[in-house]
Design an enzyme around this catalytic site. Structure first.
Site, PDB file in Angstrom:
ATOM      1  N   SER A 289      59.059 -15.823  14.056  1.00 17.51           N
ATOM      2  CA  SER A 289      57.729 -16.318  14.400  1.00 17.51           C
ATOM      3  C   SER A 289      56.812 -16.416  13.181  1.00 17.51           C
ATOM      4  O   SER A 289      57.012 -17.259  12.322  1.00 17.51           O
ATOM      5  CB  SER A 289      57.137 -15.405  15.485  1.00 17.51           C
ATOM      6  N   ASP A 300      58.574 -24.901   1.991  1.00 18.60           N
ATOM      7  CA  ASP A 300      58.254 -26.330   2.055  1.00 18.60           C
ATOM      8  C   ASP A 300      57.311 -26.760   0.934  1.00 18.60           C
ATOM      9  O   ASP A 300      57.388 -27.885   0.429  1.00 18.60           O
ATOM     10  CB  ASP A 300      57.613 -26.676   3.399  1.00 18.60           C
ATOM     11  N   LYS A 314      62.403 -18.761  15.733  1.00 15.97           N
ATOM     12  CA  LYS A 314      61.439 -18.858  16.840  1.00 15.97           C
ATOM     13  C   LYS A 314      60.341 -19.832  16.427  1.00 15.97           C
ATOM     14  O   LYS A 314      59.461 -19.499  15.644  1.00 15.97           O
ATOM     15  CB  LYS A 314      60.837 -17.495  17.176  1.00 15.97           C
TER      16      LYS A 314
END
Length: 542
Positions: A289, A300, A314
């Site tokens: 999460s 990223d 998740k």
């Protein structure tokens, strides 16, 4: 003429679209109202006419939970006690005995007493089985017995527990428990700082910021952020933690939902602490999460190198919605997407196999980081550098789930004296002793292959199988069992890593475990070596 045509065409189209939307809404509303009326009349008639006395509250609780079980494991009904526990978990503060406990049908198991808190001061240790709290026997208590351990500051609670077969009693005075989001930070060497971020409660970003600044003041020019085992928490804190290392105004996560107001872009709002300091983030299969938002977004944005094992996966966001009588519905409202546009959700709860289990995603789509590196969706965050000892497998999961590793660590603690972390050495003979204990414990778990085989051999076709086939089937199952024992050696690194962690906590608490990590943990050693090689570090990011 053209304007008249547009009006004649466009107006009816809009009207039809509005009518369709309105009809769809009315249809859904009617169906919901219809089902509620059916359930209400059924519930009334059942409670009035059933042959024995019923408990309406228990029946309703069961009905609600079974309904939500068909969705995902994060959508839950919270009664008044659950709501308070939810608030406490996010705040990081509560009043109790100061121990992590696991609830079973007939006992509570002390998993980890927190150093210096009441349970620890009273002498409770990991592996102790609480069988009675005050006058209440755990086996007779239907609700969550761990709630009985909480109470007002200064109040006392009598506890009866078993240790190594012997029954003991103690009295514990409850006090305020302050759960740190950052339980440990320290310099690994003269230039590298190490921060453990254990959970994303309301203290997460504040404590991480404090640790980062303090380490920089001590001379840290590189940072290792450890998110291993961090189950997540508050989305806002995940964004704020990421903000410590990236500029204000950076897109961190996007949420997409069928409800328009839940479609949002979350950007950093604060001034960062350091946007240039070399950073390694550690993750494993229990990083979930909010941990994946931090690690995924930093990956990223090419702001950090990720080291460890694939994270949990998740990619769903929950929000508590208030209901009547102080209850709430914690409901999955959206999926989240990292800056590259990927959703890392690994399990598809809307498609299930024959056993009712969510299907795991096996098809991944490619995305690119800011610098053009390839990353993928659908299966957690895959590290840039993988550590084999942190990877999970069916056998290790089964050993953990069945407390085999936990119980071995408990027995090891009572059979071996250890005075300093530096003296600890889990030898080859220790692992052999563990294997022997596994065989004697009667530990068994069923592989997917066995499940399929047993289902096939117990079906309608069983009658056509001859004696030879049945005999071969039994021999094959025996060979599978033998191979499972042999797999203890195959996965020794992963299993031994879990054994060492559990054993060290028995003697030196979690703080001692982190001290041990600084000089012995493969992931930290790999991260430290990488950060010392600036050229290699930059080559991974570019």
């Amino acid at each position: 003429m053209k304007r008249i045509f547009k009006k004649k065409v466009v107006v009816p189209v809009i009207a039809v679209a509005f009518l369709m939307a309105s009809t769809s809404f009315k249809s859904d509303f009617f169906e919901i109202a219809k089902q509620i009326e059916i359930f209400t009349t059924l519930f009334k008639e059942l409670n009035m006419n059933y042959v024995d006395e019923t408990n309406p509250a228990e029946l309703m609780d069961t009905a609600i939970k079974n309904m939500l079980n068909d969705l995902d494991p994060y959508t839950k009904f919270l009664n008044e006690q659950d709501v308070e526990a939810y608030k406490i978990n996010n705040a990081g503060e509560y009043s109790g005995i100061g121990a992590l406990v696991r609830s079973y049908k007939d006992k509570l198991l002390i998993v980890e007493p927190y150093k210096g808190y009441p349970a620890d001061d009273a002498g409770l240790k990991a592996g102790d089985e609480i069988i009675k709290i005050g006058d209440i026997t755990i086996a007779d208590f239907k609700d969550d017995a761990s709630e009985l351990l909480k109470g007002a500051n200064g109040s006392s609670v009598a506890i009866t527990y078993k240790r190594q077969g012997e029954t003991k009693t103690t009295s514990i005075s409850r006090e305020g428990i302050d759960v740190d989001a950052v339980p440990f930070y320290k310099m690994v060497d003269a230039q590298t700082g190490y921060i453990v971020l254990a959970k994303f409660n309301r203290k997460a970003s504040g404590q991480t910021k404090e640790a980062l600044i303090n380490l920089k003041n001590e001379g840290a020019e590189k940072i290792i952020l450890d998110l291993r085992g961090n189950p997540g928490g508050l989305l806002s804190e995940a964004i704020n933690v990421t903000n410590l290392f990236v500029d204000k105004g950076e897109l961190i996560v996007t949420t997409k939902s069928k409800v328009k107001k839940f479609n949002r872009e979350y950007k950093t709002k604060n001034s960062p602490v350091d946007t240039n300091i070399p950073l390694v983030v550690l993750v494993n299969g229990r990083s979930a999460s909010a941990s994946e938002i931090v690690s995924g977004s930093l990956q990223d944005l090419d702001r950090a190198v990720i080291v460890g094992a694939r994270s949990f996966g998740k990619g769903l966001v929950q929000r508590p919605l208030k209901l009547t009588y102080g209850t709430q519905l914690k409901v999955t409202i959206s999926r989240y997407f990292t800056p590259s546009g990927r959703c890392i959700q690994s399990l598809d709860y809307w498609n299930r196999d024959d056993a009712g289990n969510a299907v795991r995603n096996t098809r991944f789509n490619d995305f690119t980081t800011r610098n053009g590196r390839k990353v993928q969706d659908g299966g957690g965050v895959l590290p840039d550098i993988e550590i084999n000892a942190l990877k999970t497998n069916t056998l290790t999961k089964a050993l953990l789930a069945n407390n085999v590793i936990f119980d071995y660590a408990t027995n090891y603690h009572y059979q071996n004296e250890l005075n300093a972390v530096s003296d600890f050495n889990f030898s080859a003979s220790d692992f052999s002793a563990f294997k022997t204990s596994v065989e004697k414990s009667g530990f068994a778990f069923e592989t997917e292959t066995e499940t399929v085989l047993k289902k096939a051999m117990s079906g309608k076709d069983k009658e056509i199988f001859g004696a030879d086939v049945q005999a071969n089937y039994k021999r094959f199952l025996e060979e599978i069992n033998k191979s499972k024992v042999a797999a203890l050696d195959k996965y020794q690194k992963e299993i031994q890593k879990n054994l060492e962690d559990e054993i060290i906590k028995r003697y030196f608490y979690r703080e001692g475990l982190y001290e041990y990590y600084l000089t012995n943990d493969e992931a930290i050693l790999t991260a430290t070596s990488l950060l010392a090689d600036a050229e290699k570090y930059m080559s991974i990011l570019k």
